[in-house]
Write an enzyme that holds these catalytic residues in place. Sequence first.
Site, PDB file in Angstrom:
ATOM      1  N   SER A  78       0.845  -1.197   0.000  1.00 15.61           N
ATOM      2  CA  SER A  78       0.000   0.000   0.000  1.00 15.61           C
ATOM      3  C   SER A  78       0.879   1.244   0.000  1.00 15.61           C
ATOM      4  O   SER A  78       2.020   1.200   0.477  1.00 15.61           O
ATOM      5  CB  SER A  78      -0.878   0.012   1.261  1.00 15.61           C
ATOM      6  OG  SER A  78      -1.531   1.256   1.418  1.00 15.61           O
ATOM      7  N   TYR A  91      -1.543  -0.245  10.694  1.00 11.49           N
ATOM      8  CA  TYR A  91      -1.732  -0.660   9.302  1.00 11.49           C
ATOM      9  C   TYR A  91      -0.541  -0.211   8.459  1.00 11.49           C
ATOM     10  O   TYR A  91       0.030  -0.999   7.701  1.00 11.49           O
ATOM     11  CB  TYR A  91      -3.032  -0.067   8.741  1.00 11.49           C
ATOM     12  CG  TYR A  91      -3.221  -0.344   7.269  1.00 11.49           C
ATOM     13  CD1 TYR A  91      -3.614  -1.602   6.836  1.00 11.49           C
ATOM     14  CD2 TYR A  91      -2.991   0.645   6.320  1.00 11.49           C
ATOM     15  CE1 TYR A  91      -3.765  -1.871   5.481  1.00 11.49           C
ATOM     16  CE2 TYR A  91      -3.141   0.390   4.969  1.00 11.49           C
ATOM     17  CZ  TYR A  91      -3.543  -0.870   4.556  1.00 11.49           C
ATOM     18  OH  TYR A  91      -3.686  -1.133   3.209  1.00 11.49           O
TER      19      TYR A  91
END
Length: 183
Positions: A78, A91
Amino acid sequence: MRARIRLIIADGLGRVDLVVNNAGVMLAAPFADGRAGEWQRMIDTNLSGALRVVDVFLPDLLAAAADGRTADLVNISSVAAHGVFPSFAVYCATKAALSHFSRNLRAELGPRKVRVTSIEPGLVATELQGHVDHPDVNAAIDDWREAFDWLSDADLAELIAFTVARPRHVNFPQIVAMPTGQV
């Protein structure tokens, strides 16, 4: 266990020469809230899960490469691996670890002709945002959804297909793909 999983897949599909490692969960877990269970869920899925997938399929990838076939490991990370996103510290940390793991695997496996690619997308319209249960964060996600067109799962599938269709001697180690309107 690893051998059993490989045998089940090999019986149905043959020896694996492409692995797209895409499991992930994105939870809004502001660190001050102390959501240790959510931190652990992200670590278990985003990092430990990715390690286990590589562990299971690496022998097949190495064998495919040794046979002169193209062998690809594509880890879906990501842009959060490189950015700062309040309420998503854990995250981001898991995705940074996955991206760094990919770079190190490429150094280890590249000489053995296994291509390793880390694809690091920005906002993608999937169910991932549906796991977010924090009202302030949900409001921000809704604002982003209205502000610009997000990537689709088809966009990423096309990117993966393009990447793995290159000649065996061509590797894209890292690809960042973002919606045009995302900053």
